[in-house]
Design a protein around this motif. Sequence first.
Motif, short mmCIF file in Angstrom:
data_model
loop_
_atom_site.label_atom_id
_atom_site.label_comp_id
_atom_site.label_asym_id
_atom_site.label_seq_id
_atom_site.Cartn_x
_atom_site.Cartn_y
_atom_site.Cartn_z
N ALA A 93 0.84 -1.20 0.00
CA ALA A 93 0.00 0.00 0.00
C ALA A 93 0.87 1.25 0.00
CB ALA A 93 -0.91 0.02 1.23
N THR A 94 0.46 2.25 -0.76
CA THR A 94 1.16 3.52 -0.72
C THR A 94 0.88 4.22 0.61
OG1 THR A 94 -0.67 4.71 -1.77
CG2 THR A 94 1.02 3.79 -3.22
N PRO A 95 1.78 5.08 1.08
CA PRO A 95 1.52 5.81 2.32
C PRO A 95 0.29 6.69 2.17
CG PRO A 95 3.82 6.03 1.63
CD PRO A 95 3.09 5.41 0.49
N CYS B 196 2.56 -1.34 4.55
CA CYS B 196 2.74 0.07 4.20
C CYS B 196 3.99 0.59 4.89
CB CYS B 196 1.49 0.86 4.60
SG CYS B 196 1.52 2.59 4.08
N SER B 197 3.86 1.08 6.11
CA SER B 197 5.00 1.69 6.81
C SER B 197 6.15 0.71 7.02
CB SER B 197 4.55 2.27 8.16
OG SER B 197 4.02 1.25 8.99
N SER C 233 -3.54 4.04 -1.62
CA SER C 233 -4.34 4.39 -0.45
C SER C 233 -4.93 5.79 -0.61
CB SER C 233 -3.47 4.35 0.81
OG SER C 233 -4.17 4.88 1.92
#
Length: 208
Positions: A8-10, A185-186, A42
């Motif tokens: 997932a993108t931030p 993600c992170s 996201s």
Amino acid sequence: MTSRLYLATPPQLATGSLLLESFRPRFEAALSGGDVAAVLLSTTGQEDSHNVLRALIDALRPAAQEAGAAFLLEGYAELAGETGCDGAQIPSGKQSLKRARDLLPEGAILGAACGQSRHEAMVAGEMGVDYVAFGRGGFDPHPADPDLLEWWQEMMLVPSVALGATSLAEAESQAEEGADFVLLCSAVWDDVEGPAAAVAWFNRQVTG
């Protein structure tokens, strides 16, 4: 344990607090690190500006697809279809999923975000979604319930996606609990060795 990575993108990217110019090299590095099954753009916290989302899709989708990853948009099925995305992830709910399926092109991927609800996941599965996602991502992640992942793996054929992992170790646990895909993600973007190293670790330790 054969889970694949779903990246997932931030969420800061869609809100504008993270600039595309600084993110793009990290995105390309992550894709170079190994197998990425899919990418989710996201939209958490984004204020419904389709122009912003179109720009992000145009910038990131080609690189993801060239790397062999499906590119999905969170929450906007019609826009996903219009911009060449491979599908969309939509909050669960019979009417919203039916509308999303009608808006998406034939053959597009439709995922249902079901939180921790077995009932909503079963309804989504009966409607023919391509995957159900458990847990919560975004700014306030909450890991998928381990019992829920194990139950779904034992009882259902529709693939599951585990949300909410904030570390690679947590992602490994979710894979062991039965998730077919683990959305990160992170844990990738903030890895001290860089996103390529995080993706490589996942493929080495989890996908095998």
